[in-house]
Design a protein around this motif. Sequence first.
Motif, mmCIF file in Angstrom:
data_model
loop_
_atom_site.group_PDB
_atom_site.id
_atom_site.type_symbol
_atom_site.label_atom_id
_atom_site.label_comp_id
_atom_site.label_asym_id
_atom_site.label_seq_id
_atom_site.Cartn_x
_atom_site.Cartn_y
_atom_site.Cartn_z
ATOM 1 N N TYR A 127 -25.543 -29.975 85.948
ATOM 2 C CA TYR A 127 -24.511 -29.736 87.010
ATOM 3 C C TYR A 127 -24.975 -28.776 88.149
ATOM 4 O O TYR A 127 -25.415 -27.734 87.953
ATOM 5 C CB TYR A 127 -23.369 -28.959 86.364
ATOM 6 C CG TYR A 127 -21.973 -28.988 87.072
ATOM 7 C CD1 TYR A 127 -20.975 -29.677 87.086
ATOM 8 C CD2 TYR A 127 -22.230 -27.872 88.142
ATOM 9 C CE1 TYR A 127 -19.969 -29.488 87.767
ATOM 10 C CE2 TYR A 127 -20.884 -27.871 88.911
ATOM 11 C CZ TYR A 127 -19.965 -28.681 88.924
ATOM 12 O OH TYR A 127 -18.679 -28.302 89.667
ATOM 13 N N GLU A 161 -12.665 -25.747 93.757
ATOM 14 C CA GLU A 161 -12.166 -26.181 92.243
ATOM 15 C C GLU A 161 -12.832 -27.286 91.823
ATOM 16 O O GLU A 161 -12.826 -28.353 92.579
ATOM 17 C CB GLU A 161 -10.840 -25.980 92.211
ATOM 18 C CG GLU A 161 -10.191 -24.643 92.694
ATOM 19 C CD GLU A 161 -8.823 -24.471 92.252
ATOM 20 O OE1 GLU A 161 -8.386 -23.889 91.218
ATOM 21 O OE2 GLU A 161 -7.825 -25.058 93.112
ATOM 22 N N SER A 162 -13.638 -27.423 90.546
ATOM 23 C CA SER A 162 -13.859 -28.499 90.040
ATOM 24 C C SER A 162 -13.563 -28.278 88.824
ATOM 25 O O SER A 162 -12.812 -27.460 88.175
ATOM 26 C CB SER A 162 -15.599 -28.424 90.194
ATOM 27 O OG SER A 162 -16.061 -29.661 89.676
ATOM 28 N N PHE A 205 -24.023 -27.663 92.017
ATOM 29 C CA PHE A 205 -23.087 -27.622 93.346
ATOM 30 C C PHE A 205 -23.766 -27.182 94.412
ATOM 31 O O PHE A 205 -24.790 -26.329 94.578
ATOM 32 C CB PHE A 205 -22.101 -26.257 92.983
ATOM 33 C CG PHE A 205 -21.237 -25.900 93.991
ATOM 34 C CD1 PHE A 205 -20.168 -26.748 94.276
ATOM 35 C CD2 PHE A 205 -21.509 -24.862 94.862
ATOM 36 C CE1 PHE A 205 -19.233 -26.214 95.522
ATOM 37 C CE2 PHE A 205 -20.627 -24.304 95.838
ATOM 38 C CZ PHE A 205 -19.431 -25.250 96.134
ATOM 39 N N THR A 261 -14.571 -22.811 88.900
ATOM 40 C CA THR A 261 -14.387 -22.438 90.439
ATOM 41 C C THR A 261 -15.575 -21.676 91.206
ATOM 42 O O THR A 261 -16.299 -21.108 90.289
ATOM 43 C CB THR A 261 -13.027 -21.637 90.564
ATOM 44 O OG1 THR A 261 -13.263 -20.462 89.736
ATOM 45 C CG2 THR A 261 -12.066 -22.607 89.899
ATOM 46 N N PRO A 301 -15.449 -34.382 87.633
ATOM 47 C CA PRO A 301 -15.525 -32.686 88.348
ATOM 48 C C PRO A 301 -15.691 -32.900 89.988
ATOM 49 O O PRO A 301 -16.219 -31.880 90.409
ATOM 50 C CB PRO A 301 -16.848 -32.363 87.725
ATOM 51 C CG PRO A 301 -17.774 -33.409 87.421
ATOM 52 C CD PRO A 301 -16.750 -34.456 87.192
ATOM 53 N N ASP A 302 -15.178 -33.963 90.531
ATOM 54 C CA ASP A 302 -15.102 -33.829 92.005
ATOM 55 C C ASP A 302 -14.353 -32.684 92.521
ATOM 56 O O ASP A 302 -13.432 -32.200 92.073
ATOM 57 C CB ASP A 302 -14.424 -35.045 92.382
ATOM 58 C CG ASP A 302 -15.129 -36.428 92.280
ATOM 59 O OD1 ASP A 302 -16.368 -36.292 92.212
ATOM 60 O OD2 ASP A 302 -14.518 -37.379 92.358
ATOM 61 N N PRO A 303 -14.994 -31.849 93.680
ATOM 62 C CA PRO A 303 -14.606 -30.636 94.085
ATOM 63 C C PRO A 303 -13.346 -30.854 94.806
ATOM 64 O O PRO A 303 -13.212 -31.821 95.603
ATOM 65 C CB PRO A 303 -15.783 -30.083 94.826
ATOM 66 C CG PRO A 303 -16.496 -31.359 95.194
ATOM 67 C CD PRO A 303 -16.492 -32.466 94.353
ATOM 68 N N GLU A 304 -12.932 -29.838 95.022
ATOM 69 C CA GLU A 304 -11.451 -29.617 96.000
ATOM 70 C C GLU A 304 -11.655 -28.392 96.802
ATOM 71 O O GLU A 304 -11.569 -27.087 96.060
ATOM 72 C CB GLU A 304 -10.114 -29.611 95.504
ATOM 73 C CG GLU A 304 -9.085 -29.650 96.309
ATOM 74 C CD GLU A 304 -9.186 -30.914 97.115
ATOM 75 O OE1 GLU A 304 -8.539 -30.925 98.334
ATOM 76 O OE2 GLU A 304 -9.502 -32.063 96.692
ATOM 77 N N GLU A 308 -19.922 -30.268 97.523
ATOM 78 C CA GLU A 308 -20.134 -31.497 96.584
ATOM 79 C C GLU A 308 -20.942 -31.104 95.352
ATOM 80 O O GLU A 308 -21.522 -30.073 95.331
ATOM 81 C CB GLU A 308 -20.862 -32.736 97.378
ATOM 82 C CG GLU A 308 -22.324 -32.282 97.554
ATOM 83 C CD GLU A 308 -23.050 -33.320 99.032
ATOM 84 O OE1 GLU A 308 -22.416 -34.575 98.837
ATOM 85 O OE2 GLU A 308 -23.970 -32.996 99.285
ATOM 86 N N VAL A 309 -20.708 -31.995 94.502
ATOM 87 C CA VAL A 309 -21.284 -31.575 93.008
ATOM 88 C C VAL A 309 -21.960 -32.827 92.673
ATOM 89 O O VAL A 309 -21.688 -33.735 92.828
ATOM 90 C CB VAL A 309 -20.237 -31.285 91.914
ATOM 91 C CG1 VAL A 309 -19.508 -29.853 92.368
ATOM 92 C CG2 VAL A 309 -19.032 -32.237 91.704
#
Length: 481
Positions: free
Chosen positions: A216, A202-203, A218, A280, A177-180, A303-304
Amino acid sequence: MKNKLKKVIAYVLSFMMLFTMSAMNISSVSAASTGSITVHTGKHDVNGVNFNAYRLMDATVSGNKVSYSISSNFTGFFTEELLNGTTGDDIDIKAYNYIKANVSTTNFQNKLKTYIATNQISADGAATGTTDTKEYTIAGLAYGYYAVIPSGEGYTPSFTTVKSSNAVDVYLKGKTPDPEKTINNKKYDSAQVGDTVDFKVESMVPNMTGYNQYYYIFKDTMTEGLTVSKDTLNLVVKIGGTVVDTSEYTLTVDKTNRIFTVEFKNFYTNHAKDANESLTFTYSAVVNEKAINDTNTSTNKAEVSYGNDPDHLTTGAPSEVKVLTHTLKINKVDEQNKPLSGAEFALYRNNVDSGKLKFVDEGNGTYRIATIDDETTTDTLVSPEEGVITVKGLSEGDYVIEETKAPDGYAKLKNTINKTISVDGNAPQTVNVEEKVTNKTESWLPETGGMGTVIFTVVGVVGVLAILSTYFKKGKKREEA
């Protein structure tokens, strides 16, 4: 006869040489128009995984310049329906802009894979992973923009442009689930002080198979140039396109350090069934005056952290974006290019109907865009002794410069000046633009009714009096005689 034969032989040899040279040129162009992609797989177990490269767009390369056009295999993918709302003068430019805005999204990648499978699109090149090798090269690829799609569902696609004979490197990314993160659908953008900018991260929902609890978190950290608060955040969280109720997570905002976190409650219970669905976060921040001093190394990141053990969560690689402000300089000079002080200007965003921009006067001709918290502001820019007005905190876009008062002895400009601040490319860069404004002074107009006329009048009157005096004296002498 011999001469004719010699001429024929000469023509044949010339033709053969021309054909050979043309073939050599064709061969060299062809050779120069292919390259390769090397897939680095790191510690991932890719035994039996196929890496297929698909050319989404053709590329024409000249030095550092490139132009893209949709490849024939993907004209059916980049439809008007898909590109609806995307800017561009033609479908190739629309496809280019659509890819830039969506390439990192799960939605785009899934649509692309579905299109390839449904239409049985053949790969332009392929490589197969083995147990020991960590690098796989896909060679003989024509210049273009490629999607490298691993087989199966364990890894996400990679995207790159082949633009030379040098191998292009891509690095395999597992479905974590690395974020963008993007800003206004871009990795870099500019904004004006006081503007609200929109972020999207977006993850994905991780695969929680084998666990009975999962966590989880964020976290987003803003730069000093961005103000974040619960009032302006406008946070919306979605899983698979469905809005997540605010009762499912705790939102914490640290205004001092510009950090906010979203920590899910009962994540496993609520969302174990949603594994691999898109997750998201959309939210906003306000650009403040400190953004002016941000450098290209000053980024804001998301980051997550995730896992089944709350004391040993995995934190993925952060995703960073950059928001910039720009500077406009108005250089006030006379016809001899000497600086002029005392000129006054108004500045408008887009057009004069938008109203004058307001500034904080920082002294010596330097101004910055005012925020709603600034109590002392002005809408007048005044040129200092050096003649240069510096305006900080602007976004890219169109501006109108209006001279409202000229220096004493000079004519005020009759027309406004249009100025555009533009950023070339989707990369972090500061932009300083300058506009030279010249005032003219004029020679004296001719005068009438000056002393010259008075002098001639006085001289004339004196002359008449003298003549009359002489006349009377002569008459008196005659009488006495």
